[in-house]
Design a protein around this motif. Structure first.
Motif, PDB file in Angstrom:
ATOM      1  N   CYS A   1       0.791  -1.047  -0.006  1.00 33.04           N
ATOM      2  CA  CYS A   1       0.090  -0.218  -0.093  1.00 33.04           C
ATOM      3  C   CYS A   1       0.826   1.104  -0.037  1.00 33.04           C
TER       4      CYS A   1
ATOM      5  N   PHE B   1      -9.885  -3.280 -11.605  1.00 30.85           N
ATOM      6  CA  PHE B   1      -9.560  -3.630 -10.210  1.00 30.85           C
ATOM      7  C   PHE B   1     -10.676  -3.780  -9.370  1.00 30.85           C
ATOM      8  N   ASP B   2     -10.678  -4.854  -8.764  1.00 28.72           N
ATOM      9  CA  ASP B   2     -11.542  -5.195  -7.823  1.00 28.72           C
ATOM     10  C   ASP B   2     -13.028  -5.196  -8.347  1.00 28.72           C
TER      11      ASP B   2
ATOM     12  N   ASN C   1     -14.647  -3.653 -10.540  1.00 25.97           N
ATOM     13  CA  ASN C   1     -15.173  -2.314 -10.940  1.00 25.97           C
ATOM     14  C   ASN C   1     -15.148  -2.490 -12.269  1.00 25.97           C
TER      15      ASN C   1
ATOM     16  N   LEU D   1      -0.893   2.242  -6.234  1.00 25.19           N
ATOM     17  CA  LEU D   1      -1.513   1.583  -4.810  1.00 25.19           C
ATOM     18  C   LEU D   1      -1.630   2.798  -3.725  1.00 25.19           C
TER      19      LEU D   1
ATOM     20  N   LEU E   1      -4.691   2.457  -2.019  1.00 23.16           N
ATOM     21  CA  LEU E   1      -5.126   1.002  -1.369  1.00 23.16           C
ATOM     22  C   LEU E   1      -5.137   0.611  -0.047  1.00 23.16           C
ATOM     23  N   GLU E   2      -6.168  -0.093   0.428  1.00 29.56           N
ATOM     24  CA  GLU E   2      -6.312  -0.641   1.709  1.00 29.56           C
ATOM     25  C   GLU E   2      -5.753  -2.120   1.791  1.00 29.56           C
TER      26      GLU E   2
ATOM     27  N   CYS F   1      -7.376  -8.167   0.397  1.00 28.35           N
ATOM     28  CA  CYS F   1      -7.246  -9.071  -0.583  1.00 28.35           C
ATOM     29  C   CYS F   1      -7.782  -8.463  -1.733  1.00 28.35           C
ATOM     30  N   HIS F   2      -7.187  -8.182  -2.998  1.00 26.83           N
ATOM     31  CA  HIS F   2      -7.831  -7.291  -4.231  1.00 26.83           C
ATOM     32  C   HIS F   2      -7.500  -8.381  -5.443  1.00 26.83           C
ATOM     33  N   LYS F   3      -8.484  -7.729  -6.413  1.00 25.37           N
ATOM     34  CA  LYS F   3      -8.314  -8.765  -7.623  1.00 25.37           C
ATOM     35  C   LYS F   3      -8.156  -7.827  -8.713  1.00 25.37           C
TER      36      LYS F   3
END
Length: 282
Positions: free
Chosen positions: A198, A222-223, A225, A253, A256-257, A260-262
């Motif tokens: 992050c 991302f995620d 969206n 990033l 970014l928190e 887990c991200h995709k």
């Protein structure tokens, strides 16, 4: 008036009141005029009608000047090449365009034939084309037609176009060959996503290939969206020159928190086909 006659050679009418008047056989073109009708000598001289040919090419013995030459077709084009996929119709659409020109009569109609082999069917049996300006009303018309291909119609095709003038003459076909590609790029391979920290940036790399067309673009989401896509760049600095492209993106990033991200990515080929998103399809 008595005893008038028309000589065959020389072609003059010997009449009581008008002597030595030119009177050729009907259907003769002489000095830009068409001589037509019933050939006989009367008290008024030669009874033939003569009419200026203007742009006509044929002198009909019974009806006078006629245009018997059909229009010329040029500049047959297919765009996009290959056809573009339309998800709403589940069809691959392409436009056929051409230029139809006639020297004498206005353009009245245009048609096209599309087939795997070179084919120009009987006049008047093709699929219709429309004038780009909305009406057939001039000696030169640009025409267009939209054609649908279904998935699996891949390969090389021919399109042949011809026009018809208002004198009823069909011209010759003009043809061009083009390719159809309905297969999207393969799923990405050689995916390299470094450990994400992050607040930093990271390089995301992968390879995208296509079996028929060259790769022209790539993007990622991302995620999940799917309303926002982020472009990817070609490692060699240029898309559209290879069927396999190494691509990358610099991931931001900053906001970014932890957790887990995709990341999901796909490519687009020069046939305008976007690849399916993994992992659902890969």
């Amino acid at each position: 008036y008595y005893g008038g006659s028309c000589n065959v050679n020389p072609q003059y009418c010997n009449c009581t009141y008008v002597n030595q008047q030119f009177c050729p056989p009907a259907g003769t073109i002489y000095e830009g005029n068409c001589y037509w009708g019933t050939r006989e000598c009367t008290e008024n001289g030669c009874d033939l009608t003569f009419t200026e040919m203007t742009c006509k090419n044929y002198c009909d013995p019974q009806s006078g000047p006629k245009d018997t030459i059909g229009p010329t077709t040029s500049n047959v084009q297919v765009s996009p090449i290959p056809p573009k996929y339309n998800p709403a119709l589940d069809k691959y659409l392409t436009n056929f365009t051409a230029k139809i020109t006639d020297n004498c009569s206005e353009i009245q109609d245009a048609e096209y034939f599309v087939a795997k082999g070179l084919y120009c069917g009987p006049a008047g049996t093709g699929k219709p084309m429309q004038p780009v300006d909305g009406s057939f009303d001039s000696l030169v018309e640009n025409v267009i037609a939209q054609h649908e291909f279904s998935g699996g119609d891949d390969g090389w095709w021919w399109v042949c176009v011809r026009g018809k003038d208002k004198s009823g003459n069909w011209g010759d076909c003009n043809c061009t060959q083009f390719g159809v590609d309905t297969i999207p790029p393969d799923c990405p391979t050689n995916i390299n996503i470094p450990e994400l920290v992050c607040g930093n940036t990271a390089n995301f790399n992968e390879t995208i290939c296509d079996s028929q067309s060259k790769i022209q673009a790539a993007s990622y989401y991302f995620d999940r969206n799917y309303f926002t896509s982020y472009p990817m760049s070609a490692v060699d600095g240029q898309f559209g020159d290879e069927r396999c492209e190494d691509v990358y993106a610099i991931l931001d990033l900053t906001n970014l928190e932890d957790g887990c991200h995709k990341i999901e990515s796909h490519g687009k080929d020069t046939a305008e086909n976007w690849g399916k998103l993994p992992p659902e399809y890969c």
